[in-house]
Motif scaffolding. Sequence first.
Motif, mmCIF file in Angstrom:
data_model
loop_
_atom_site.group_PDB
_atom_site.id
_atom_site.type_symbol
_atom_site.label_atom_id
_atom_site.label_comp_id
_atom_site.label_asym_id
_atom_site.label_seq_id
_atom_site.Cartn_x
_atom_site.Cartn_y
_atom_site.Cartn_z
ATOM 1 N N ASP B 207 1.205 -0.677 -0.013
ATOM 2 C CA ASP B 207 -0.247 0.221 -0.046
ATOM 3 C C ASP B 207 0.708 1.382 0.439
ATOM 4 N N GLY B 208 0.976 1.565 -1.390
ATOM 5 C CA GLY B 208 1.662 2.943 -1.051
ATOM 6 C C GLY B 208 3.287 3.211 -1.795
ATOM 7 N N LEU B 219 12.614 -8.626 4.424
ATOM 8 C CA LEU B 219 11.292 -8.908 5.007
ATOM 9 C C LEU B 219 10.494 -7.747 4.955
ATOM 10 N N VAL B 220 9.197 -7.677 4.350
ATOM 11 C CA VAL B 220 8.152 -6.835 3.887
ATOM 12 C C VAL B 220 7.164 -6.538 4.698
ATOM 13 N N ASP B 221 6.666 -6.268 5.501
ATOM 14 C CA ASP B 221 5.496 -6.706 6.529
ATOM 15 C C ASP B 221 4.354 -5.301 6.461
ATOM 16 N N ALA B 222 3.462 -5.484 5.047
ATOM 17 C CA ALA B 222 2.648 -4.386 5.616
ATOM 18 C C ALA B 222 1.561 -4.989 5.551
ATOM 19 N N ILE B 229 4.032 0.516 6.723
ATOM 20 C CA ILE B 229 5.163 -0.432 5.958
ATOM 21 C C ILE B 229 6.505 -1.012 6.607
ATOM 22 N N ASN B 230 6.767 -2.265 6.636
ATOM 23 C CA ASN B 230 8.336 -2.466 7.113
ATOM 24 C C ASN B 230 8.941 -2.941 6.145
ATOM 25 N N ARG B 275 2.267 4.599 6.548
ATOM 26 C CA ARG B 275 1.062 4.571 5.597
ATOM 27 C C ARG B 275 0.405 5.576 4.619
ATOM 28 N N VAL B 276 0.221 6.817 5.943
ATOM 29 C CA VAL B 276 -0.938 7.920 5.324
ATOM 30 C C VAL B 276 0.207 9.164 4.309
#
Lengths: 206, 374
Positions: B207-208, B219-222, B229-230, B275-276
């Motif tokens: 997202d974004g 590693l992606v953490d969304a 989002i990490n 995210r914003v």
Amino acid sequence: MVTTFETLNREKSDQELWDGIRNGDERAFTIAFDRYHSTLYNYGCKLSPSSATVEDAVQDVFIDIWRLRKNLTSDVSSIKFYLYRALRRRINIGHERFPVTEEISMLDDLEITGNDTNSETVFIEGESKSIMEKRIRGLIARLPERQVEALTLRYFDDFNIEEIAQIMGVNDKSVRNFIYKALTSLRHNREYIISPALIFCILWFS
Amino acid sequence: MKFAPYTLTELIRNDDFISWVRHPDAESEARWQQFLLEYPEKTKVVEDARGYVNLLAEDTGKSKPTIEQTNKMWRVVESHLHEENVEDVQQPKIISAWKWLRIAASIALVLGITSVSYWYLNRQTEIASVIGPQVAVTENGLIEKFNDTGKPMTVLLADGSSVVLQPNGKLSFSSKINTKKREVNLTGKAFFEIVKDPQRPFLVYTDGIATKVLGTSFLVDAPENGSEINVEVKTGKVSVFALNKNASLSEREEAEKPELKGIILSRDQKIAFSRVSGKPVKLPETSLEIANVADISTQLFVFDETPMSEVFKALESAYNIKIIYNESLISNCPLNATLIGQPFTEKLTVICAALDAQFEIKDNQVTITGNGCR
């Protein structure tokens, strides 16, 4: 400028260190880190309020120099100057800051006259050491950070105006104005009222 | 030199005066002594100006690093001294290290293996095995994987890359093979191990933001409803940049170029994006340490005379895939390898090359066939 640093550490000149680094000499690199990391850190603290950011940026500047050592230009008059420019770029990109060019160029049109008649000086003569200290501390505390940066490069780091201009990415005149602005509080009022003290000054020095 | 009757402020700003105060030499000393001889009434002003210049230097030079900070910085710099940099990414690494907690025990990435496994993987033309049951193909040709189990799920992609999708994670990608790029969409948390292919960047859209790599592990953490989002890098380099869902075509094309852009992260670096705003947010320093030990993103996969039974156990738990092999023949064979950052199938290829064995992936399990140690 270069000679200034050499007096501090006579064993190896900047140029020798630089050549050593380019040839992969770890000792030269270690000496360069030892010699400059502390003042570099001090400068970084004027650019970012976060000590972690500054630490990281200082590390990265050194890591990059070593990593790209084979591509470094051969003639660097001052490693210090090179490091400072790299540090500033790194911290500012990290902060997504706009270059300070705009902020400084606003002062470009300002004509600086040789005398100080239309400005108030922050420095007063004949004061005790403790009052002087208080004055400087007060001055540094209330100045915008760009001006503190210029003062740091000028007084603590001993860079000349041309070097400061290149580090900050502006022209010489802007730096002069910047420092002038930092050391004097200009009067916005054109029809300034000449205070008795000022009259005294003019009479005294003319 | 202008021997005008200087005022205090003028002296303080005078280049020649400053260098005399800060670093007097014979020449400047002579010049200023001469000045004082000519204008003895200036003695007090010169003294005051000298005091102010010294105070200015002192006051602007107060931010010294502590010994601890110096040592910390040097340790990090020193750890990079012997790192031969083969990547020619000349762009400045923009985000600096938050944490360099773990220095990988060895950077002995078995490079030759990449080509071997690449040959192997290229034999498979269609989207390869997707391990696990939850597959759905949407009307626009997207394959969608949703992990509704309570355990990590490994998804193997057509190019040989592997993705370990955490529970409640959703991964989707096109069923068609694209020659210019590899791309997946992600909601939730997943660990990626990507096959090196500089000509075809691998893009993860969350997202974004988009995360782009040429071949590495990260590693992606969304989380679906999270505010951040990490992205955390395990090996190699990745770039992370904001990319709106409604990004224009040209913006998307720009993102697909092989050059890394935006914020570049290297090994063990992590970043959080809001995210914003789509802007980076720095992570609290402790977050890296509370990572789950059993989680694949924290494992180094360094094997030093390690018996195969333990190697397989490590892989089984990291990828949550059952590995079947002849225990009496293979269990005690020792393995020396560093498999950090390599996709699952590459790891298997390396191991099988060491064992002179073959492997087959089918129905969420791997079967190894071989005749024992070499």
